[in-house]
Design a protein around this motif. Sequence first.
Motif, PDB file in Angstrom:
ATOM      1  N   ALA A   1      11.970  72.697   0.712  1.00  0.00           N
ATOM      2  CA  ALA A   1      12.767  72.045   1.759  1.00  0.00           C
ATOM      3  C   ALA A   1      13.366  73.083   2.693  1.00  0.00           C
ATOM      4  N   PHE A   2      13.799  74.202   2.145  1.00  0.00           N
ATOM      5  CA  PHE A   2      14.343  75.281   2.959  1.00  0.00           C
ATOM      6  C   PHE A   2      13.279  75.830   3.905  1.00  0.00           C
ATOM      7  N   ALA A   3      12.076  76.105   3.395  1.00  0.00           N
ATOM      8  CA  ALA A   3      11.000  76.652   4.222  1.00  0.00           C
ATOM      9  C   ALA A   3      10.649  75.699   5.358  1.00  0.00           C
ATOM     10  N   ALA A   4      10.615  74.394   5.063  1.00  0.00           N
ATOM     11  CA  ALA A   4      10.298  73.413   6.099  1.00  0.00           C
ATOM     12  C   ALA A   4      11.389  73.365   7.160  1.00  0.00           C
ATOM     13  N   HIS A   5      12.645  73.527   6.742  1.00  0.00           N
ATOM     14  CA  HIS A   5      13.766  73.486   7.685  1.00  0.00           C
ATOM     15  C   HIS A   5      13.705  74.677   8.647  1.00  0.00           C
ATOM     16  N   VAL A   6      13.473  75.855   8.103  1.00  0.00           N
ATOM     17  CA  VAL A   6      13.373  77.049   8.954  1.00  0.00           C
ATOM     18  C   VAL A   6      12.223  76.903   9.942  1.00  0.00           C
ATOM     19  N   ALA A   7      11.067  76.474   9.446  1.00  0.00           N
ATOM     20  CA  ALA A   7       9.895  76.338  10.316  1.00  0.00           C
ATOM     21  C   ALA A   7      10.139  75.330  11.430  1.00  0.00           C
ATOM     22  N   THR A   8      10.793  74.227  11.101  1.00  0.00           N
ATOM     23  CA  THR A   8      11.037  73.188  12.096  1.00  0.00           C
ATOM     24  C   THR A   8      12.005  73.666  13.171  1.00  0.00           C
ATOM     25  N   LEU A   9      13.069  74.345  12.775  1.00  0.00           N
ATOM     26  CA  LEU A   9      14.020  74.877  13.750  1.00  0.00           C
ATOM     27  C   LEU A   9      13.329  75.825  14.730  1.00  0.00           C
ATOM     28  N   LEU A  10      12.512  76.726  14.200  1.00  0.00           N
ATOM     29  CA  LEU A  10      11.862  77.717  15.059  1.00  0.00           C
ATOM     30  C   LEU A  10      10.786  77.088  15.934  1.00  0.00           C
ATOM     31  N   ALA A  11      10.003  76.167  15.371  1.00  0.00           N
ATOM     32  CA  ALA A  11       8.960  75.531  16.170  1.00  0.00           C
ATOM     33  C   ALA A  11       9.568  74.696  17.286  1.00  0.00           C
ATOM     34  N   ARG A  12      10.629  73.980  16.979  1.00  0.00           N
ATOM     35  CA  ARG A  12      11.297  73.186  18.021  1.00  0.00           C
ATOM     36  C   ARG A  12      11.792  74.081  19.145  1.00  0.00           C
ATOM     37  N   GLN A  13      12.374  75.218  18.799  1.00  0.00           N
ATOM     38  CA  GLN A  13      12.881  76.134  19.812  1.00  0.00           C
ATOM     39  C   GLN A  13      11.747  76.780  20.597  1.00  0.00           C
ATOM     40  N   ALA A  14      10.649  77.105  19.925  1.00  0.00           N
ATOM     41  CA  ALA A  14       9.514  77.735  20.598  1.00  0.00           C
ATOM     42  C   ALA A  14       8.898  76.803  21.630  1.00  0.00           C
ATOM     43  N   LEU A  15       9.007  75.501  21.410  1.00  0.00           N
ATOM     44  CA  LEU A  15       8.386  74.525  22.301  1.00  0.00           C
ATOM     45  C   LEU A  15       9.316  74.075  23.420  1.00  0.00           C
ATOM     46  N   THR A  16      10.532  74.609  23.477  1.00  0.00           N
ATOM     47  CA  THR A  16      11.479  74.219  24.514  1.00  0.00           C
ATOM     48  C   THR A  16      11.443  75.228  25.664  1.00  0.00           C
ATOM     49  N   VAL A  17      12.128  74.882  26.735  1.00  0.00           N
ATOM     50  CA  VAL A  17      12.150  75.743  27.911  1.00  0.00           C
ATOM     51  C   VAL A  17      12.848  77.067  27.622  1.00  0.00           C
ATOM     52  N   ASN A  18      13.827  77.054  26.699  1.00  0.00           N
ATOM     53  CA  ASN A  18      14.533  78.294  26.366  1.00  0.00           C
ATOM     54  C   ASN A  18      13.658  79.235  25.539  1.00  0.00           C
ATOM     55  N   GLY A  19      12.812  78.662  24.702  1.00  0.00           N
ATOM     56  CA  GLY A  19      11.932  79.469  23.885  1.00  0.00           C
ATOM     57  C   GLY A  19      12.679  80.270  22.828  1.00  0.00           C
ATOM     58  N   LEU A  20      11.959  81.206  22.222  1.00  0.00           N
ATOM     59  CA  LEU A  20      12.514  82.011  21.142  1.00  0.00           C
ATOM     60  C   LEU A  20      13.204  83.250  21.706  1.00  0.00           C
ATOM     61  N   GLY A  21      14.158  83.762  20.957  1.00  0.00           N
ATOM     62  CA  GLY A  21      14.865  84.977  21.325  1.00  0.00           C
ATOM     63  C   GLY A  21      14.910  85.921  20.146  1.00  0.00           C
ATOM     64  N   TRP A  22      15.256  87.165  20.428  1.00  0.00           N
ATOM     65  CA  TRP A  22      15.311  88.169  19.371  1.00  0.00           C
ATOM     66  C   TRP A  22      16.373  87.806  18.347  1.00  0.00           C
ATOM     67  N   MET A  23      16.058  87.961  17.070  1.00  0.00           N
ATOM     68  CA  MET A  23      16.936  87.667  15.931  1.00  0.00           C
ATOM     69  C   MET A  23      17.096  86.172  15.675  1.00  0.00           C
ATOM     70  N   ILE A  24      16.376  85.318  16.398  1.00  0.00           N
ATOM     71  CA  ILE A  24      16.541  83.887  16.170  1.00  0.00           C
ATOM     72  C   ILE A  24      15.995  83.476  14.802  1.00  0.00           C
ATOM     73  N   ASP A  25      15.068  84.264  14.236  1.00  0.00           N
ATOM     74  CA  ASP A  25      14.603  83.948  12.887  1.00  0.00           C
ATOM     75  C   ASP A  25      15.742  84.096  11.883  1.00  0.00           C
ATOM     76  N   GLN A  26      16.606  85.108  12.084  1.00  0.00           N
ATOM     77  CA  GLN A  26      17.752  85.273  11.194  1.00  0.00           C
ATOM     78  C   GLN A  26      18.754  84.127  11.381  1.00  0.00           C
ATOM     79  N   PHE A  27      18.920  83.692  12.617  1.00  0.00           N
ATOM     80  CA  PHE A  27      19.797  82.557  12.892  1.00  0.00           C
ATOM     81  C   PHE A  27      19.258  81.311  12.191  1.00  0.00           C
ATOM     82  N   ALA A  28      17.938  81.089  12.265  1.00  0.00           N
ATOM     83  CA  ALA A  28      17.337  79.922  11.624  1.00  0.00           C
ATOM     84  C   ALA A  28      17.527  79.965  10.107  1.00  0.00           C
ATOM     85  N   LEU A  29      17.424  81.148   9.506  1.00  0.00           N
ATOM     86  CA  LEU A  29      17.679  81.275   8.069  1.00  0.00           C
ATOM     87  C   LEU A  29      19.099  80.835   7.728  1.00  0.00           C
TER      88      LEU A  29
END
Length: 370
Positions: free
Chosen positions: A281-309
């Motif tokens: 469940a944790f792995a799915a939550h992290v993946a969903t947060l990052l994929a949602r952000q990657a598909l938005t106009v703001n996109g991904l930023g540096w260290m956002i993987d740590q924020f998602a964790l």
Amino acid sequence: MSETPEMPGSGYRTGEALLRAGDIAGAITAFRGHLAASPDDALGWFALGSALFFAQRWAETRAAYARAAAIDRAYTLGGLLRPGDVETALDPAPFLGQLPEMSMIIPPAHSGPLAVVGCDSAYFLDFGAALALSMDKAAPGWGLHLHLIAPTTPALDLLERLIGGLRAITLSFSLEHLPPALRAPEAQRTYLACLRFMRLPAILDEQQARAGRVPVVVLDADSLMRKPLLGPDDWRPPGPGGGWRAGWDVALKDSGLFPLGPLWRYSASCVGLAPTDEARAFAAHVATLLARQALTVNGLGWMIDQFALAVAIAARQTQSPAFRLGDWPDRLYRLYENPPDAALWSFCSQSKYDDRLYRDMVKLLLAEMG
């Protein structure tokens, strides 16, 4: 009179010290005092949001992050945290299903612990092969799954040599091409850094379908392994006296409380996942947060993987009292330093290119392969 965060004795400095000491309530009060004097300080609003995050005051956290982003776009990372992200389960399908197509050329199918790494061809040629060779020496019985992005002919040739040359570990891999929209170098770098976590649920599904659940460790490609991260007291193949024994569902390095805590608190360089429902469940939550952000106009930023964790950990702790969080001890995992007793050494900074000891170790491993 307005004040800046750098002023000695400022409310920001006071809040920073209190947050480092673990006094979250005191830090919130100090940051609010600072913002009363300097209401347009984006860093102050982001620091307040981080203190509120640790106090589990989610609505106020989101409001503080939004205020920081409205003042300075550099703080749009706070937009990763939206209503419901912590309080309720996210549906991954609408977001993970929109990611570019990937190919499981050799799917994972391993009965022992599995390390998962994601990188592009250049990084694989520089560092990934050395990780595989170090695991072959230090962690017999493990598996390594490489998610290779933007594969080139030299990288695929080296991958073929590794598959034929590794003796003590098994190597599986998947491939993906970069989306055409990612033209800017920084956009590519952040996408590459986050992609292993976005692809992790699919890799775990393949592993489970073919050989059952196993412990998984998500690593930086620029890591070297000296000893197994897991031992027989943590995991033995299922059967009489076997199965998962360690007292955690997710393990990572906790650096403590910092003013930008959800960005800096948890290292993304070595994340352990137990073969449990909570870890999945944790792995799915992290993946969903990052994929949602990657598909938005703001996109991904540096260290956002740590924020998602950090957000996913807060979500599991909020939604499930059974969730168990572990902290890698220094004897198992170290960032940057090179202690002789650490099982894993991760050198996740640009300085690795200039560190003679690290580069010599990489060259030695590659030279041994010929």
